[in-house]
Design an enzyme around this catalytic site. Structure first.
Site, mmCIF file in Angstrom:
data_model
loop_
_atom_site.group_PDB
_atom_site.id
_atom_site.type_symbol
_atom_site.label_atom_id
_atom_site.label_comp_id
_atom_site.label_asym_id
_atom_site.label_seq_id
_atom_site.Cartn_x
_atom_site.Cartn_y
_atom_site.Cartn_z
ATOM 1 N N ASP A 57 -0.164 4.922 0.668
ATOM 2 C CA ASP A 57 -0.301 6.138 1.537
ATOM 3 C C ASP A 57 -0.338 5.604 3.064
ATOM 4 O O ASP A 57 -1.038 4.511 3.255
ATOM 5 C CB ASP A 57 -1.951 6.740 1.294
ATOM 6 C CG ASP A 57 -1.881 7.484 0.173
ATOM 7 O OD1 ASP A 57 -0.966 8.545 -0.013
ATOM 8 O OD2 ASP A 57 -2.557 7.289 -0.719
ATOM 9 N N ASP A 111 0.859 -1.091 -0.162
ATOM 10 C CA ASP A 111 -0.019 -0.074 0.041
ATOM 11 C C ASP A 111 0.914 1.361 0.148
ATOM 12 O O ASP A 111 1.948 1.154 0.347
ATOM 13 C CB ASP A 111 -0.981 -0.006 1.210
ATOM 14 C CG ASP A 111 -1.604 1.456 1.404
ATOM 15 O OD1 ASP A 111 -2.436 1.651 0.537
ATOM 16 O OD2 ASP A 111 -1.670 1.861 2.621
#
Lengths: 853, 192
Positions: free
Chosen positions: A169, A167
């Protein structure tokens, strides 16, 4: 490519095959007849005189092929009678249409969207799986997908790698669009210069309309040590990016993180291709088999189907109070109460709240920024998580209905959120305030001797700190998972390849002989099993009770922290008992009932939530010593429900739902079954008191039970009455459509008032009642109506109860406000009516004048 | 295949533009409206000239003026069997995507000669026969369109490189060179 054709259910069975038009091995075209059959049916016939009767008719019909291909084998013979839809012919198809692009078969170029009378299923249904990172229009069939995946697994095994889904962010980077960052970067004298000097930035050009936010700079801070981390990890894992940002955003980040495209290549999937705006799913990338996939993400709630493959990373929060700029579409994060708060953090929280209220509570607040500001200032003392969780649940509910309007609304929300960052400059404010506060602090420091120990190790007053170490742990974990996986694989391989065990076990031997390549894939262990096994060793044997970490009204066992703790092998209990080894308490609330109960058992270690978080982050049971919560001696010695134990009075204790419980009388008079947890607590209190030898039951031997009954009944009536009154009262005053939140608050506070009035007599009564509850006989019957009649049993209300302090504070203002609003509204309405009336009159007058003229 | 077509288009003009240079404005608006669009059957590549601009007609209600414009335009319609040059935009295990001007084309693995295989470990990932034929993002390829599908406002195409002289451009040049060398001896000196 053999395909079995079935006759179909729409025929009039029974049918008789009269003729096979094609021989075995003959080519058939789509929509040409391959078979003749006959069936009999009843036809209604009549003569010219109006009489009708039914006659049996036999009809011969053709059966048309739905596919192009070659007949490989008939399964029926001429003259057979068939009673139901059965597969009757094996056709070797020219093209299985297993790769389709925008409705075109990628293998033969035919249009798959065409349908005709001969086919009962759509050709587009034959390839439905979307497994390509950067394309949504390209679909493949199940066969093709498993073939591709098999190839992938074999390749990974050859290179001794696994797949890792990363991922972006708050996991490996933190992004914001706050222009202040750019200014700090340019200014070498800025206290934050050191921290932000390596922040990278880019602009998104082709990214749709974002209003003010379009064309702004995105500032990207990479997590410390990211480069080295990724380089090391890339030796063990094939990396994929899976982000909830847009594609353009993801590509830009990838360019920063991995400029040579060495690590991620083209394996980037974003919100645009995900197909689901609130969830991520491994099945999108690995549709058939997820055995060799590990995920790292800072949020586990977006991976509902793949929790066991997930390593949850502590979110990287570099730009304080910004959060995840791409999370507007996701359900709100479940937050834990913050650790002992330095002014800086409190500040961040306040601004965080300001931002979040702006984006979450729409109608009433978003319209008027002033209202927001006032609200957030007032609430800055109130627990953020409570609000967040509640709104989150609501949002989720709404999302279930899932409509386009909502999506647009969320897009708008994100826009507002981004604009807010641009215009409000939360970071700048925080820095300014920080400096101001520290200046004040220095002055006050001399006077302050043993106050709150707020330390400021940063001499330059810098707001942003670059001290995250999560990646080092993460690297270790990933290496460990990789090692365990391949250890297991190797041992399985030895077994399978004719080790002694394999020879002894006929099942294994069979597998190997089956097919070489199928065999070595069959023994591949499952990451979703290997990893949880490793993780569960971390807190093995720990029996944990949590206090003050999960907001009331939220099911403990479903809360994020609990699920995680369980995945690390801890056993979670809801009440303190002799089996419990650890009590994890919120630092801001160290005097809850549970803490007091635990304090009297030497065995139970009372630690703060950081112990749990660090243990889970390091995959290693931390030493409890540094995390021990200071428990006052008073609590260690005294019984928990002793009257006179004064409620704590720290300011940020107000989010404490259990505070009420401490003061004893209040809680039990209302007998709010606040949650399962609380109820069990109450029951659990009793044995403690026996042990201490001052059981109130002793007094009961000379107790007048009839009197209690009466008193109780009286009390019940009285309470429900007062409640009704207070509720109706609040409702009427709520008539002007204020936000539900304020309404609830007020309702609660008025209840409080009601309770306070009677609290004197009730405190003793409550005690009696509690005792009565504990007895096995007789009075049970009293208990039932009691819990039914208690007027505030809904969890929603009790959650709001946590707001009580602030509501008390705010109440005056609020009330005034509302009155003012009411008045204003009334005045406006009157004005309007008057205006209308006048207009009407005027018109009438005009009309008359016109008529007269 | 490219065509020159006579087409008509209705241009509406806001009243604030009424005036002397109205025709210029209409032409300008036509270019803006039409050029580079896809009708679903063909792409309008460029407008050559306007043949005729009708008298304006005021639309009742809105006050906008409507002009019927006849114009000549170069259009491109991709046909099944047509060979086009394209640039690779994305490569994956199932095949690769390329763009021939406005048209996005997919070439699936089944349409790629079996000696050219997908190499996911290369950076960037590529289809290659481990010799001179390398297909990766940015490669110029020549492909033959195998099927098209037309929808309102868009065209999709499937193509193949499973024939002679198709595939990565460097490779095609080599092949041509060899062919030439076979036909005209001593043509190796021929410089491409």
């Amino acid at each position: 490519m053999g395909k079995l054709l079935s006759l179909g259910t729409h025929l009039r069975y029974p049918i008789t095959i009269t003729k096979l038009l094609k021989k075995n091995g003959e080519a058939v075209r789509k929509e040409t007849s391959i078979l003749q059959y006959s069936y009999t049916w009843q036809k209604e016939v009549g003569d010219p005189f109006g009489e009708t009767w039914k006659e049996d008719v036999t009809t011969i019909t053709d059966w048309d092929s739905p596919v192009d291909g070659k007949i490989s084998r008939w399964k029926i013979k001429e003259g057979m009678t068939i009673h139901s839809s059965i597969p009757f012919v094996d056709v070797e198809e020219d093209c299985p249409h297993s790769v389709q692009f925008h409705g075109l078969c990628g293998m033969c170029g035919k249009d798959m969207t065409e349908t005709s009378w001969s086919s009962s299923t759509k050709d587009t249904d034959r390839a439905k799986i979307n497994m390509i990172h950067d394309q949504t229009a390209l679909k493949v069939s199940q066969d093709e997908a498993s073939k591709a995946e098999e190839e992938l697994q074999r390749r990974l095994l050859k290179h001794r790698k696994l797949s890792l889904v990363v991922d972006l962010d708050q996991t490996i980077i933190h992004a914001c669009i706050e222009p202040t960052v750019g200014e700090w970067q340019a200014d070498k004298n800025s206290p934050n210069y050191e921290a932000v000097k390596d922040v990278r930035s880019f602009q998104l050009q082709d990214d749709g309309s974002r209003g003010v936010a379009s064309g702004c700079n995105y500032y990207i801070k990479m997590r410390p040590g990211l480069r080295g981390f990724l380089d090391k990890i890339a030796e063990m894992y094939e990396l994929h990016v899976y982000t909830m940002g847009t594609r353009a955003y993801a590509l830009n980040i990838a360019k920063i993180v991995d400029p040579e495209k060495r690590l991620f290549g083209d394996r980037i999937i974003s919100r645009d291709e995900n197909g689901n705006i609130t969830q991520k799913s491994l099945q999108r990338l690995f549709p058939v088999d997820q055995r060799m996939v590990v995920i790292i993400d800072d949020r586990s709630d977006v991976w509902p189907k793949n929790r066991s493959n997930l390593i949850k990373v502590h979110p990287y929060d570099f730009f304080l109070g910004i959060g995840d700029i791409n999370s507007s579409f996701l359900p709100k994060r479940e937050e834990l109460p913050k650790l002992t708060e330095t002014p800086k953090k409190k500040l961040a929280k306040a601004i965080d709240l300001e931002l979040s209220t702006e984006t979450t509570t729409d109608e009433t607040l978003a319209g008027s920024p002033e209202a927001v500001k006032k609200d957030s200032e007032g609430n800055s003392e109130v627990a953020t998580p409570v609000l967040g969780a509640r709104v989150g649940a609501l949002e989720q509910l709404v999302r279930m209905s899932g409509d386009q309007a909502l999506l647009e609304e969320q897009t708008a929300e994100q826009k507002i959120f981004l604009e807010k960052q641009l215009t409000d400059r939360p970071l700048l404010h925080m820095q300014e305030q920080l400096e101001k506060e520290e200046a004040a602090e220095e002055q006050g420091a001399k006077e302050e001797v043993d106050g709150v120990p707020t330390e400021h190790p940063h001499p330059k007053h810098n707001l942003l700190k670059d001290d995250d170490v999560e990646l080092t742990y993460l690297e270790k974990h990933l290496a460990l998972v990789h090692k365990s996986f391949y250890d297991e694989y190797d041992s399985a391989l030895i077994n399978a390849q004719g080790g002694r065990v394999a020879q002894l076990k006929p099942g294994h031997a069979k597998k190997v002989t089956m097919k070489d390549h199928a065999a070595d894939l069959a023994i591949v262990p499952d990451v979703a099993k290997v990893m949880p096994r490793i993780k569960s060793r971390t807190l093995e044997g720990c029996v944990i009770v949590m206090s003050g970490l999960v907001p009331l009204g939220v099911d403990l066992m479903r809360s994020e922290i609990a699920l995680q703790a369980i995945s690390f092998g801890a056993i979670l209990h809801t009440k303190v008992s002799s089996k419990v080894t650890h009590l994890v308490a919120s630092t801001s609330r160290t005097r809850t009932t549970k803490v007091k109960q635990a304090a009297r058992r030497e065995k139970i270690k009372i630690v703060n939530q950081q112990w749990l978080l660090n243990s889970m982050s390091k995959w290693q049971k931390e030493d409890e010593e540094p995390y021990l919560v200071h428990v006052s001696d008073a609590d260690r010695n005294r019984g928990p429900n002793e009257p006179g134990s004064s409620p704590p009075s720290e300011p940020h204790d107000t989010d404490d739902s259990e505070m009420d419980e401490e003061s004893g009388s209040d809680e039990e008079t209302a007998s709010i079954p606040a949650s399962q947890e609380e109820m069990t607590d109450l029951e659990n209190v009793m044995p403690e008191e026996y042990e201490e030898g001052k059981s109130p039951v002793d007094n009961l031997q000379t107790f007048d039970w009839g009197g209690v009954d009466d008193e109780l009944a009286e009390f019940m009536d009285g309470e429900s009455d007062s409640d009704n009154v207070s509720e109706t009262g609040s409702e009427t005053s709520n008539s002007s459509q204020r936000s539900a939140k304020t309404g609830d608050k007020r309702k609660y506070s008025s209840n409080q008032d009601g309770e306070e009035e009677d609290s004197d007599e009730e405190s003793t009564l409550a005690k009696k009642q509690r005792i009565a509850n504990n007895r096995t006989t007789g009075l049970k019957t009293v208990k039932t109506p009691n819990s039914e009649a208690s007027s505030l049993p809904t969890p929603g209300d009790t959650v709001d109860g946590e707001l009580n302090k602030s509501s008390n504070q705010e109440n005056g203002d609020d009330g005034d406000d509302e009155d003012f609003d009411d008045d204003l509204e009334r005045e406006l309405m009157e004005e309007l009516e008057r205006g209308e009336a006048e207009e009407e009159a005027e018109e009438r007058a005009n009309g008359e004048a016109g008529g007269g003229g | 295949m490219f065509f020159v077509l006579n087409l008509t288009h209705q241009v509406t003009l806001h009243p604030s533009y009424f005036g002397r240079n109205m025709h210029e404005l209409v032409t300008h608006k036509l270019l803006k409206d039409v050029e580079g669009t896809c009708t679903g059957r063909y792409y309008i590549i460029t407008i050559m000239d306007t043949v005729n601009i009708s008298e304006g007609r005021i639309l009742p209600g809105s006050g906008l003026a409507e002009f019927n414009v006849n114009y000549r335009a170069v259009v491109w319609r991709p046909f099944k069997g047509e060979t086009v040059d394209a640039i690779v935009t994305s490569v994956n295990g199932v095949g690769f995507f390329c763009e021939a001007g406005p048209l996005s084309i997919f070439v699936s693995g089944h349409m790629i000669p079996s000696d050219i295989t997908f190499d996911p470990n290369a950076t960037p990932p590529q289809w290659t026969d481990n010799e001179d034929s390398v297909i990766q993002v940015g490669t110029h390829v020549r492909v033959k369109i195998f099927g098209t599908r037309e929808e309102v406002g868009s065209i999709y195409a499937i193509a193949s490189i499973k024939e002679d002289y198709l595939g990565a451009n460097g490779c095609i040049l080599m092949m041509l060179q060899k062919e030439l060398a076979r036909m005209i001896p001593k043509a190796q000196a021929c410089d491409f």
